[in-house]
Design a protein around this motif. Structure first.
Motif, PDB file in Angstrom:
ATOM      1  N   SER A 346       0.826  -1.209   0.000  1.00 43.91           N
ATOM      2  CA  SER A 346       0.000   0.000   0.000  1.00 43.91           C
ATOM      3  C   SER A 346       0.857   1.256   0.000  1.00 43.91           C
ATOM      4  O   SER A 346       2.019   1.257   0.379  1.00 43.91           O
ATOM      5  N   GLY A 347       0.226   2.332  -0.410  1.00 46.00           N
ATOM      6  CA  GLY A 347       0.878   3.623  -0.374  1.00 46.00           C
ATOM      7  C   GLY A 347       1.972   3.806  -1.414  1.00 46.00           C
ATOM      8  O   GLY A 347       2.691   4.790  -1.391  1.00 46.00           O
ATOM      9  N   SER A 348       2.105   2.864  -2.352  1.00 41.36           N
ATOM     10  CA  SER A 348       3.217   2.918  -3.297  1.00 41.36           C
ATOM     11  C   SER A 348       2.794   3.158  -4.735  1.00 41.36           C
ATOM     12  O   SER A 348       3.632   3.296  -5.601  1.00 41.36           O
ATOM     13  N   GLY A 349       1.489   3.131  -5.015  1.00 41.86           N
ATOM     14  CA  GLY A 349       1.049   3.536  -6.329  1.00 41.86           C
ATOM     15  C   GLY A 349       0.345   2.515  -7.183  1.00 41.86           C
ATOM     16  O   GLY A 349      -0.280   2.869  -8.157  1.00 41.86           O
ATOM     17  N   GLY A 350       0.454   1.216  -6.878  1.00 45.09           N
ATOM     18  CA  GLY A 350      -0.194   0.247  -7.749  1.00 45.09           C
ATOM     19  C   GLY A 350       0.351   0.354  -9.161  1.00 45.09           C
ATOM     20  O   GLY A 350       1.563   0.410  -9.377  1.00 45.09           O
ATOM     21  N   PHE A 351      -0.545   0.385 -10.148  1.00 45.50           N
ATOM     22  CA  PHE A 351      -0.110   0.543 -11.533  1.00 45.50           C
ATOM     23  C   PHE A 351       0.420   1.949 -11.792  1.00 45.50           C
ATOM     24  O   PHE A 351       1.257   2.147 -12.661  1.00 45.50           O
ATOM     25  N   VAL A 352      -0.087   2.902 -11.039  1.00 46.74           N
ATOM     26  CA  VAL A 352       0.299   4.300 -11.228  1.00 46.74           C
ATOM     27  C   VAL A 352       1.486   4.581 -10.312  1.00 46.74           C
ATOM     28  O   VAL A 352       1.371   5.189  -9.260  1.00 46.74           O
ATOM     29  N   LEU A 353       2.642   4.110 -10.736  1.00 45.17           N
ATOM     30  CA  LEU A 353       3.861   4.213  -9.938  1.00 45.17           C
ATOM     31  C   LEU A 353       4.483   5.589 -10.145  1.00 45.17           C
ATOM     32  O   LEU A 353       4.694   6.009 -11.280  1.00 45.17           O
ATOM     33  N   PRO A 354       4.797   6.313  -9.065  1.00 46.71           N
ATOM     34  CA  PRO A 354       5.395   7.639  -9.226  1.00 46.71           C
ATOM     35  C   PRO A 354       6.665   7.606 -10.061  1.00 46.71           C
ATOM     36  O   PRO A 354       7.457   6.656  -9.995  1.00 46.71           O
ATOM     37  N   ALA A 355       6.867   8.645 -10.836  1.00 45.33           N
ATOM     38  CA  ALA A 355       8.036   8.703 -11.717  1.00 45.33           C
ATOM     39  C   ALA A 355       9.340   8.623 -10.943  1.00 45.33           C
ATOM     40  O   ALA A 355      10.348   8.143 -11.472  1.00 45.33           O
ATOM     41  N   ALA A 356       9.330   9.061  -9.693  1.00 43.19           N
ATOM     42  CA  ALA A 356      10.549   8.998  -8.875  1.00 43.19           C
ATOM     43  C   ALA A 356      11.004   7.563  -8.637  1.00 43.19           C
ATOM     44  O   ALA A 356      12.160   7.334  -8.262  1.00 43.19           O
ATOM     45  N   GLN A 357      10.119   6.598  -8.866  1.00 46.31           N
ATOM     46  CA  GLN A 357      10.492   5.201  -8.661  1.00 46.31           C
ATOM     47  C   GLN A 357      10.915   4.486  -9.947  1.00 46.31           C
ATOM     48  O   GLN A 357      11.258   3.302  -9.916  1.00 46.31           O
ATOM     49  N   ILE A 358      10.920   5.198 -11.065  1.00 43.66           N
ATOM     50  CA  ILE A 358      11.336   4.567 -12.325  1.00 43.66           C
ATOM     51  C   ILE A 358      12.782   4.088 -12.234  1.00 43.66           C
ATOM     52  O   ILE A 358      13.088   2.908 -12.459  1.00 43.66           O
ATOM     53  N   LEU A 359      13.684   5.007 -11.925  1.00 41.46           N
ATOM     54  CA  LEU A 359      15.103   4.656 -11.920  1.00 41.46           C
ATOM     55  C   LEU A 359      15.443   3.645 -10.826  1.00 41.46           C
ATOM     56  O   LEU A 359      16.166   2.669 -11.103  1.00 41.46           O
ATOM     57  N   PRO A 360      14.960   3.798  -9.594  1.00 39.61           N
ATOM     58  CA  PRO A 360      15.231   2.749  -8.601  1.00 39.61           C
ATOM     59  C   PRO A 360      14.725   1.376  -9.034  1.00 39.61           C
ATOM     60  O   PRO A 360      15.397   0.364  -8.809  1.00 39.61           O
ATOM     61  N   SER A 361      13.542   1.325  -9.657  1.00 43.51           N
ATOM     62  CA  SER A 361      13.015   0.048 -10.150  1.00 43.51           C
ATOM     63  C   SER A 361      13.926  -0.542 -11.212  1.00 43.51           C
ATOM     64  O   SER A 361      14.218  -1.746 -11.213  1.00 43.51           O
ATOM     65  N   ALA A 362      14.373   0.303 -12.124  1.00 41.29           N
ATOM     66  CA  ALA A 362      15.214  -0.161 -13.218  1.00 41.29           C
ATOM     67  C   ALA A 362      16.585  -0.616 -12.723  1.00 41.29           C
ATOM     68  O   ALA A 362      17.108  -1.645 -13.164  1.00 41.29           O
ATOM     69  N   ILE A 363      17.156   0.128 -11.794  1.00 42.70           N
ATOM     70  CA  ILE A 363      18.495  -0.208 -11.290  1.00 42.70           C
ATOM     71  C   ILE A 363      18.479  -1.549 -10.570  1.00 42.70           C
ATOM     72  O   ILE A 363      19.378  -2.384 -10.762  1.00 42.70           O
ATOM     73  N   GLU A 364      17.469  -1.785  -9.738  1.00 38.57           N
ATOM     74  CA  GLU A 364      17.446  -3.049  -9.006  1.00 38.57           C
ATOM     75  C   GLU A 364      17.276  -4.244  -9.946  1.00 38.57           C
ATOM     76  O   GLU A 364      17.845  -5.316  -9.719  1.00 38.57           O
ATOM     77  N   GLN A 365      16.522  -4.064 -11.028  1.00 43.29           N
ATOM     78  CA  GLN A 365      16.377  -5.143 -12.004  1.00 43.29           C
ATOM     79  C   GLN A 365      17.674  -5.349 -12.792  1.00 43.29           C
ATOM     80  O   GLN A 365      18.045  -6.487 -13.107  1.00 43.29           O
ATOM     81  N   TRP A 366      18.342  -4.269 -13.118  1.00 42.49           N
ATOM     82  CA  TRP A 366      19.619  -4.381 -13.828  1.00 42.49           C
ATOM     83  C   TRP A 366      20.644  -5.145 -13.000  1.00 42.49           C
ATOM     84  O   TRP A 366      21.335  -6.038 -13.514  1.00 42.49           O
TER      85      TRP A 366
END
Length: 376
Positions: A346-366
């Motif tokens: 909860s509190g993290s956006g669901g499908f509507v993920l804040p843009a500030a989390q794009i790079l952290p999401s991408a880095i952890e997957q990389w």
């Protein structure tokens, strides 16, 4: 559950010559509040209590919880039910508006690498196409843009092929899909970041060099381009493709449930064209899936598929077959996974993920992919 018009919009009929089709109205979700409801093992009871509400469902696996959006004028009645619930969005429409504030794409000169600022914002579909063309153009001798076919509305199903010292097509395939479900915007960004780093870090990172010299990498960022465009123009929470069918009032098929393997089995997919998991009239009958099957088979017939990952959101899971059945059992991939990206709770956006989390999401997957591809 009673579903809102967001899930049931009809495609505009084909216009007569010279006529201008009436545009579909845009769903804004203004004032909607989204919740995660704990089911405590009794999903049936929770579903029954929600039957009278104009619920917009987020998650399809409801064993542990329901993630739903409730219209603003029904919030008080919903909260009076006393569910154990956490808030995902206080105002879903406002969060969608913020997420949809796209930064303009920064054009680059010939053979220049796009800026990493690309990952600071979400972007319009046309800019994604430019990004991939520019990225490939900066590395023309070790990559190519691939075209595997067309969507139901005629958009190119494009991707990028990246190779190392062995030359094009000489190694087993690493094969990634993004944006199978239209509303899962973060998936395109993540696979773009992977492509970016596979290309830019080859000469500076020994692990990346070893990966590229061992495998050919194929990345399809938009398996469902029509649906993705529709999320940006009409309904941010649209999931399926945009294929209309004779005799059906509802639009769209779940491409992920249209694969021509065990398609006839019941459970896990729907025969109702209005359902989010509608599997189509026949196995593999969407243009997108036909193109995917043909391309996948070409990889199998070549050097084979070492690893396939279908990137989705959300929930932070790694899922194994069966669920990517065709790729493992027919295409004979050695490893076939689905990865569900951020957020988890909860509190993290669901499908509507804040843009500030794009790079952290991408880095952890990389970082995860570098480790995985070095050991498999």
């Amino acid at each position: 559950m009673k579903f809102t018009a967001a899930a049931l919009l009809l495609v505009a009929p084909l216009a007569l010559a010279g006529a201008v089709p009436k545009p579909e109205r845009k769903i804004t979700y203004d004032g909607y509040k989204a919740y995660r409801i704990a089911t405590h093992g009794d999903a049936k009871s929770v579903k029954g209590k929600l039957a009278s509400f104009a619920v917009v469902p987020f998650n399809l696996n409801t064993n542990e919880h329901f993630d739903v959006a409730i219209p603003g004028d029904e919030v008080a009645a919903f909260e009076a039910l006393g569910f154990e619930a956490e808030v995902l969005h206080n105002d879903l429409g406002a969060d969608i508006m913020t997420e949809g504030t796209f930064a303009p794409y920064q054009e680059v000169s010939a053979q220049a690498v796009p800026s990493l600022s690309w990952f600071d914002s979400y972007h319009a579909y046309a800019d994604h196409v430019k990004f991939f063309n520019d990225l490939q153009g900066a590395f023309p001798n070790v990559s190519e843009i691939i075209d595997i076919g067309a969507s139901s509305q005629g958009r190119q199903l494009f991707g990028i092929h990246i190779w190392g010292s062995g030359g094009k097509g000489s190694k087993p395939a690493i094969y990634f899909h993004g944006t199978v479900h239209a509303r899962e915007w973060i998936t395109a960004k993540v696979v773009e970041y992977l492509a970016y780093n596979f290309l830019t870090q080859y000469s500076s990172d020994a692990t990346v060099k070893a990966i590229r010299d061992t495998y050919d990498i194929y990345i399809l960022p938009f398996v469902n381009p029509d649906g993705f465009v529709y999320t940006q123009t009409n309904d941010r929470l649209w999931r399926k493709n945009r294929q209309s069918r004779s005799g059906a009032s509802c639009v769209g098929t779940d491409i992920n449930r249209n694969w021509p393997y065990k398609w006839e089995l019941t459970g896990g997919a729907s025969t109702d064209p209005c359902d989010e998991t509608y599997k189509g009239k026949a196995a593999g009958d969407t243009p997108e899936n036909k193109a995917l099957v043909a391309f996948t088979q070409s990889l199998t017939n070549g050097k084979g598929i070492k690893l396939y990952i279908d990137w989705h959101s959300y929930g932070q899971y790694i899922l194994f077959p069966y669920g990517t059945d065709y790729i493992q059992d027919v295409a004979k991939a050695e490893f076939a996974w689905t990865i569900e990206l951020r957020p988890k709770g909860s509190g993290s956006g669901g499908f509507v993920l804040p843009a500030a989390q794009i790079l952290p999401s991408a880095i952890e997957q990389w970082e995860g992919m570098k480790y995985l591809l070095a050991v498999i």
